[in-house]
Write an enzyme that holds these catalytic residues in place. Structure first.
Site, PDB file in Angstrom:
ATOM      1  N   CYS A  34      -0.531   4.871  -4.019  1.00 31.20           N
ATOM      2  CA  CYS A  34      -0.903   4.956  -2.604  1.00 31.20           C
ATOM      3  C   CYS A  34       0.065   5.787  -1.772  1.00 31.20           C
ATOM      4  CB  CYS A  34      -0.970   3.549  -2.017  1.00 31.20           C
ATOM      5  SG  CYS A  34       0.633   2.727  -2.088  1.00 31.20           S
ATOM      6  N   ASP A  36       2.970   4.851  -0.737  1.00 36.56           N
ATOM      7  CA  ASP A  36       3.848   4.019   0.086  1.00 36.56           C
ATOM      8  C   ASP A  36       5.228   3.883  -0.558  1.00 36.56           C
ATOM      9  OD1 ASP A  36       1.891   3.661   1.956  1.00 36.56           O
ATOM     10  OD2 ASP A  36       1.119   1.845   1.038  1.00 36.56           O
ATOM     11  N   CYS A  61       1.912  -1.251   2.945  1.00 36.71           N
ATOM     12  CA  CYS A  61       0.828  -2.039   3.537  1.00 36.71           C
ATOM     13  C   CYS A  61       1.262  -3.508   3.729  1.00 36.71           C
ATOM     14  CB  CYS A  61      -0.369  -1.988   2.611  1.00 36.71           C
ATOM     15  SG  CYS A  61      -0.011  -2.836   1.078  1.00 36.71           S
ATOM     16  N   CYS A 105       0.941  -3.339  -5.045  1.00 36.50           N
ATOM     17  CA  CYS A 105       1.923  -3.383  -3.956  1.00 36.50           C
ATOM     18  C   CYS A 105       3.048  -4.365  -4.308  1.00 36.50           C
ATOM     19  CB  CYS A 105       1.258  -3.817  -2.652  1.00 36.50           C
ATOM     20  SG  CYS A 105      -0.361  -3.106  -2.384  1.00 36.50           S
TER      21      CYS A 105
HETATM   22 FE1  FES Z   1       0.533   1.031  -0.799  1.00 38.48          FE
HETATM   23 FE2  FES Z   1       0.116  -1.522  -0.697  1.00 38.48          FE
HETATM   24  S1  FES Z   1      -1.375   0.032  -0.569  1.00 38.48           S
HETATM   25  S2  FES Z   1       1.976  -0.538  -1.099  1.00 38.48           S
END
Ligand code: FES
Length: 206
Positions: A34, A36, A61, A105
Site C-alpha cells: 500500500c 504506507d 491506515c 498492516c
Molecule cells: Fe497501508 Fe494499512 S493499508 S498500512
C-alpha cells in the site's frame, strides 16, 4: 469495513506516539502492498535488555496505527527476547481481530519492531547478520498476506516453488486465474524480494 471497538480505540487515541531522541534501536519500514510506512524507536537497558521506552510514528491506515499502538504497549517493559515473540497474529488477536484485507498492516508494524530489535542485537554482538539463502526468501514470503482470507501465502500453501540462482529468485505461486487478488499478490512478491540487495530480479509465475 468492520473494525473492532479495540481497533477504533487505539486508532482514535493511539498510545506511545512519537519519536525517541537518541534511540538505542530504530527501524522504518514501508509496505509494498500500500505504500504506507511506520517508524519505531526504542530505548533498551544494555544490562537487562529490557525495553524501557518505545514510540512509533505511522504514516499508514487505521489498522497500522492501531497495531503500532498495541505492539508498543505489548513490548514496553519486556526484554528484547520477549518482544521478538510478538507476532502479527498475536497483535491482531490483541485488537480483537482485523479485517482480512488489513492483516498486512499488522505484519508491517510487527516486522518493523522485529527489524529494530535485530539491528540492535547485531550492533551489540547478540546476534549475527544472517547470510542470505533460499530460506530468507521463504521467510519473506511469510510476510505476504493473501487479502482474501488474511493469512500468509506460505501457510496457505499457495507457494509451490522457490528457487534462487545467480541473483534471480524464481517463485511459483498457485492462485486461481480469476482471483481478484492474483495480480496484487504477484506484484507484492516482486516488490518484497527485489528490496533485497542480493536479488537482482524476482520472477513470479502464477
Ligand atoms: Fe497501508 Fe494499512 S493499508 S498500512
Amino acid at each position: 469495513m468492520q473494525y473492532s471497538q479495540k481497533v477504533l480505540d487505539h486508532f482514535m487515541k493511539p498510545h506511545n506516539i512519537g519519536k525517541l531522541e537518541n534511540p538505542d534501536a530504530e527501524a522504518t519500514e514501508g509496505s509494498p502492498a500500500c505504500g504506507d510506512q511506520i517508524s519505531i524507536t526504542l530505548k533498551i537497558d544494555p544490562k537487562t535488555n529490557i525495553i524501557d521506552d518505545i514510540k512509533f510514528q505511522s504514516y499508514g491506515c487505521a489498522s497500522n496505527i492501531a497495531t503500532g499502538s498495541i505492539i508498543t504497549d505489548m513490548a514496553m517493559g519486556k526484554t528484547i527476547d520477549e518482544a521478538k515473540n510478538i507476532s502479527w497474529k498475536g497483535a491482531a488477536d490483541a485488537l480483537d481481530g482485523l479485517p482480512p484485507v488489513k492483516m498486512h498492516c499488522s505484519v508491517l508494524a510487527v516486522d518493523t519492531l522485529k527489524k529494530a530489535i535485530k539491528q540492535y542485537e547485531i550492533e551489540h554482538g547478540l546476534a549475527e547478520k544472517e547470510s542470505f539463502s533460499k530460506d530468507t526468501i521463504v521467510e519473506e514470503l511469510k510476510k505476504i498476506i493473501y487479502p482474501g482470507v488474511g493469512e500468509d501465502i506460505v501457510t496457505l500453501k499457495m507457494v509451490k516453488y522457490v528457487g534462487f540462482e545467480n541473483g534471480v529468485a524464481i517463485i511459483d505461486v498457485d492462485i486461481p486465474k480469476f482471483d481478484k487478488y492474483r495480480d496484487n499478490v504477484a506484484e507484492e512478491i516482486k516488490e518484497h524480494l527485489e528490496a533485497f540487495e542480493e536479488i537482482k530480479e524476482a520472477k513470479v509465475t502464477i
